[in-house]
Scaffold this motif. Structure first.
Motif, PDB file in Angstrom:
ATOM      1  N   LYS A  57       0.832  -1.203   0.000  1.00  0.00           N
ATOM      2  CA  LYS A  57       0.000   0.000   0.000  1.00  0.00           C
ATOM      3  C   LYS A  57       0.870   1.260   0.000  1.00  0.00           C
ATOM      4  O   LYS A  57       0.613   2.230  -0.716  1.00  0.00           O
ATOM      5  CB  LYS A  57      -0.869  -0.024   1.257  1.00  0.00           C
ATOM      6  CG  LYS A  57      -2.214   0.610   1.112  1.00  0.00           C
ATOM      7  CD  LYS A  57      -3.005   0.242   2.354  1.00  0.00           C
ATOM      8  CE  LYS A  57      -4.279   0.991   2.484  1.00  0.00           C
ATOM      9  NZ  LYS A  57      -4.999   0.599   3.704  1.00  0.00           N
ATOM     10  N   THR A  58       1.928   1.231   0.818  1.00  0.00           N
ATOM     11  CA  THR A  58       2.784   2.401   0.990  1.00  0.00           C
ATOM     12  C   THR A  58       3.570   2.726  -0.278  1.00  0.00           C
ATOM     13  O   THR A  58       3.737   3.889  -0.625  1.00  0.00           O
ATOM     14  CB  THR A  58       3.774   2.156   2.150  1.00  0.00           C
ATOM     15  OG1 THR A  58       3.018   1.849   3.317  1.00  0.00           O
ATOM     16  CG2 THR A  58       4.644   3.362   2.423  1.00  0.00           C
ATOM     17  N   PHE A  59       4.071   1.690  -0.961  1.00  0.00           N
ATOM     18  CA  PHE A  59       4.979   1.935  -2.081  1.00  0.00           C
ATOM     19  C   PHE A  59       4.307   1.801  -3.446  1.00  0.00           C
ATOM     20  O   PHE A  59       4.979   1.871  -4.469  1.00  0.00           O
ATOM     21  CB  PHE A  59       6.209   1.026  -1.973  1.00  0.00           C
ATOM     22  CG  PHE A  59       7.085   1.384  -0.795  1.00  0.00           C
ATOM     23  CD1 PHE A  59       7.942   2.474  -0.859  1.00  0.00           C
ATOM     24  CD2 PHE A  59       7.019   0.667   0.396  1.00  0.00           C
ATOM     25  CE1 PHE A  59       8.726   2.827   0.232  1.00  0.00           C
ATOM     26  CE2 PHE A  59       7.795   1.018   1.487  1.00  0.00           C
ATOM     27  CZ  PHE A  59       8.652   2.105   1.411  1.00  0.00           C
ATOM     28  N   SER A  60       2.995   1.614  -3.474  1.00  0.00           N
ATOM     29  CA  SER A  60       2.284   1.571  -4.755  1.00  0.00           C
ATOM     30  C   SER A  60       1.926   2.979  -5.196  1.00  0.00           C
ATOM     31  O   SER A  60       1.608   3.836  -4.376  1.00  0.00           O
ATOM     32  CB  SER A  60       0.992   0.764  -4.628  1.00  0.00           C
ATOM     33  OG  SER A  60       1.260  -0.605  -4.595  1.00  0.00           O
ATOM     34  N   THR A  61       1.993   3.222  -6.492  1.00  0.00           N
ATOM     35  CA  THR A  61       1.489   4.479  -7.054  1.00  0.00           C
ATOM     36  C   THR A  61       0.456   4.090  -8.113  1.00  0.00           C
ATOM     37  O   THR A  61       0.431   2.937  -8.552  1.00  0.00           O
ATOM     38  CB  THR A  61       2.619   5.283  -7.718  1.00  0.00           C
ATOM     39  OG1 THR A  61       3.189   4.482  -8.748  1.00  0.00           O
ATOM     40  CG2 THR A  61       3.691   5.668  -6.727  1.00  0.00           C
ATOM     41  N   PRO A  62      -0.387   5.031  -8.530  1.00  0.00           N
ATOM     42  CA  PRO A  62      -1.391   4.686  -9.534  1.00  0.00           C
ATOM     43  C   PRO A  62      -0.743   4.116 -10.809  1.00  0.00           C
ATOM     44  O   PRO A  62      -1.300   3.225 -11.458  1.00  0.00           O
ATOM     45  CB  PRO A  62      -2.080   6.023  -9.824  1.00  0.00           C
ATOM     46  CG  PRO A  62      -1.833   6.851  -8.607  1.00  0.00           C
ATOM     47  CD  PRO A  62      -0.514   6.426  -8.057  1.00  0.00           C
ATOM     48  N   ASP A  63       0.443   4.620 -11.167  1.00  0.00           N
ATOM     49  CA  ASP A  63       1.095   4.138 -12.389  1.00  0.00           C
ATOM     50  C   ASP A  63       1.851   2.831 -12.182  1.00  0.00           C
ATOM     51  O   ASP A  63       2.021   2.046 -13.103  1.00  0.00           O
ATOM     52  CB  ASP A  63       2.125   5.177 -12.894  1.00  0.00           C
ATOM     53  CG  ASP A  63       1.467   6.516 -13.126  1.00  0.00           C
ATOM     54  OD1 ASP A  63       0.249   6.508 -13.357  1.00  0.00           O
ATOM     55  OD2 ASP A  63       2.170   7.552 -13.068  1.00  0.00           O
ATOM     56  N   LYS A  64       2.346   2.658 -10.965  1.00  0.00           N
ATOM     57  CA  LYS A  64       3.218   1.508 -10.729  1.00  0.00           C
ATOM     58  C   LYS A  64       2.832   0.795  -9.434  1.00  0.00           C
ATOM     59  O   LYS A  64       3.248   1.185  -8.350  1.00  0.00           O
ATOM     60  CB  LYS A  64       4.670   1.995 -10.643  1.00  0.00           C
ATOM     61  CG  LYS A  64       5.667   0.901 -10.914  1.00  0.00           C
ATOM     62  CD  LYS A  64       7.091   1.459 -10.934  1.00  0.00           C
ATOM     63  CE  LYS A  64       8.091   0.316 -11.024  1.00  0.00           C
ATOM     64  NZ  LYS A  64       9.455   0.705 -10.744  1.00  0.00           N
ATOM     65  N   PRO A  65       2.004  -0.253  -9.557  1.00  0.00           N
ATOM     66  CA  PRO A  65       1.652  -0.981  -8.340  1.00  0.00           C
ATOM     67  C   PRO A  65       2.872  -1.712  -7.780  1.00  0.00           C
ATOM     68  O   PRO A  65       3.703  -2.207  -8.544  1.00  0.00           O
ATOM     69  CB  PRO A  65       0.587  -1.973  -8.806  1.00  0.00           C
ATOM     70  CG  PRO A  65       0.693  -2.048 -10.279  1.00  0.00           C
ATOM     71  CD  PRO A  65       1.377  -0.799 -10.759  1.00  0.00           C
ATOM     72  N   PHE A  66       2.999  -1.711  -6.470  1.00  0.00           N
ATOM     73  CA  PHE A  66       4.102  -2.388  -5.792  1.00  0.00           C
ATOM     74  C   PHE A  66       3.543  -3.694  -5.257  1.00  0.00           C
ATOM     75  O   PHE A  66       2.832  -3.707  -4.262  1.00  0.00           O
ATOM     76  CB  PHE A  66       4.620  -1.491  -4.660  1.00  0.00           C
ATOM     77  CG  PHE A  66       5.884  -1.968  -4.013  1.00  0.00           C
ATOM     78  CD1 PHE A  66       7.119  -1.731  -4.600  1.00  0.00           C
ATOM     79  CD2 PHE A  66       5.840  -2.636  -2.804  1.00  0.00           C
ATOM     80  CE1 PHE A  66       8.294  -2.158  -3.981  1.00  0.00           C
ATOM     81  CE2 PHE A  66       7.008  -3.063  -2.189  1.00  0.00           C
ATOM     82  CZ  PHE A  66       8.228  -2.830  -2.777  1.00  0.00           C
TER      83      PHE A  66
END
Lengths: 138, 172
Positions: A57-66
């Motif tokens: 959750k912390t390191f996901s961005t809309p463009d790049k899911p973590f």
């Protein structure tokens, strides 16, 4: 939303610290790079699931899911291969498997007495930071 | 008494969200123990907060279980967060609104909002949040033997699914 690609180690560490504060109820000053998750921060097995979910959750961005796959961060099914474990200790083949599966963990101390039931103690806050740094740069 | 802390499922979006309600009644024994009158005060019957956590766990647990058609044994593993702002008394309705945040082979995490309705008022009021983590125990407690049958999702829970017209989301 953080710009994860541009994050340096200090920023990653700060985010990891907040994740561990929330997941383990640990104090900020306890969460040093050398702190072991199970040994020093008293994490239990279910906390690992919580930590994985929070890191995603912390390191996901809309463009790049973590996305962290099962067993990628914390080892699983270590007993499945008899060549890896003998008399409660990892064999050389077992240690090779661990180093390959978990390049984010420093096994230099552990390999002197590689007891299977102590492997979780090798995972430190630094292991998490290394894991995330490596993954963000992939 | 049956360990059923939700009465009815009122909304279901597969793999996303499940909402259930519970009617709080003075016929429930625990309300009279929580809290009985004593020398200093009158009886104060209120719904115990731990049972509201259980209500959310049953709501969110059904949501998590439904993803794999109730083949997994879904066990509450961790209460990540539980906060309640106000009390709920007899004659009031509690709504548990659970959303699935993440699921994999090992388990799942859910976020939940608790609301109450106090008739004759008609507006639901947010009264708390309960975030949970569930474990798929057959995957996490390797070496321990569990019964093959799914003891988590028993007949009681099928009754709840049937009432909501959701029986077909479970395997026969």
């Amino acid at each position: 939303m953080p710009d994860t690609a541009a994050m340096n180690r200090d920023e990653i560490f700060t985010h990891v610290q907040s994740v561990l504060e929330e997941a383990l109820g640990a104090d900020e000053e306890e969460i040093t790079l050398d702190a072991s998750l199970t040994g020093d921060l008293e994490a239990e097995s279910i906390d690992f699931l919580d930590i994985v979910f929070r890191l995603e959750k912390t390191f996901s961005t809309p463009d790049k899911p973590f996305k962290i796959s099962q067993g990628e961060l914390f080892p699983e099914n270590l007993m499945e291969n008899p060549e890896w474990v003998k008399d409660g200790q990892f064999t050389e083949a077992g240690m090779d498997m661990l180093r390959e599966r978990m390049p984010h963990v420093d096994f230099s101390e552990f390999e002197k007495n590689p007891e299977v039931n102590k492997v979780a103690e090798t995972i430190t806050v630094k292991s998490l930071v290394d894991f995330i740094e490596r993954k963000l740069n992939q | 008494m049956r360990w059923m802390w939700i009465d009815r499922i009122v909304s279901f979006e597969p793999e996303t969200r499940l909402v259930a309600i519970k009617n709080v009644s003075l016929a429930e024994e625990h309300l009279h123990d929580h809290f009985p009158a004593d020398a200093d005060r009158d009886a104060l019957p209120i719904m115990p907060a731990p049972l509201m956590i259980e209500g959310m766990a049953q709501t969110a647990g059904i949501l998590v279980g439904s993803v794999n058609r109730f083949r997994e044994k879904v066990i509450l593993a961790k209460i990540v967060n539980a906060t309640f702002e106000v009390e709920v008394g007899p004659g009031e309705i509690i709504e548990y609104d659970a959303t699935l945040e993440r699921i994999d082979g090992n388990g799942a995490s859910t976020a939940g909002t608790v609301r109450r309705l106090r008739p004759p008022e008609t507006e639901w009021e947010v009264i708390g949040r309960v975030d949970l983590i569930f474990s798929h125990i057959d995957h996490n407690l390797a070496g321990l033997e569990f019964p093959e049958e799914n003891f988590v999702f028993s007949d009681n829970f099928r009754t709840i699914l049937r009432a909501a017209g959701l029986e077909d989301i479970a395997e026969a």
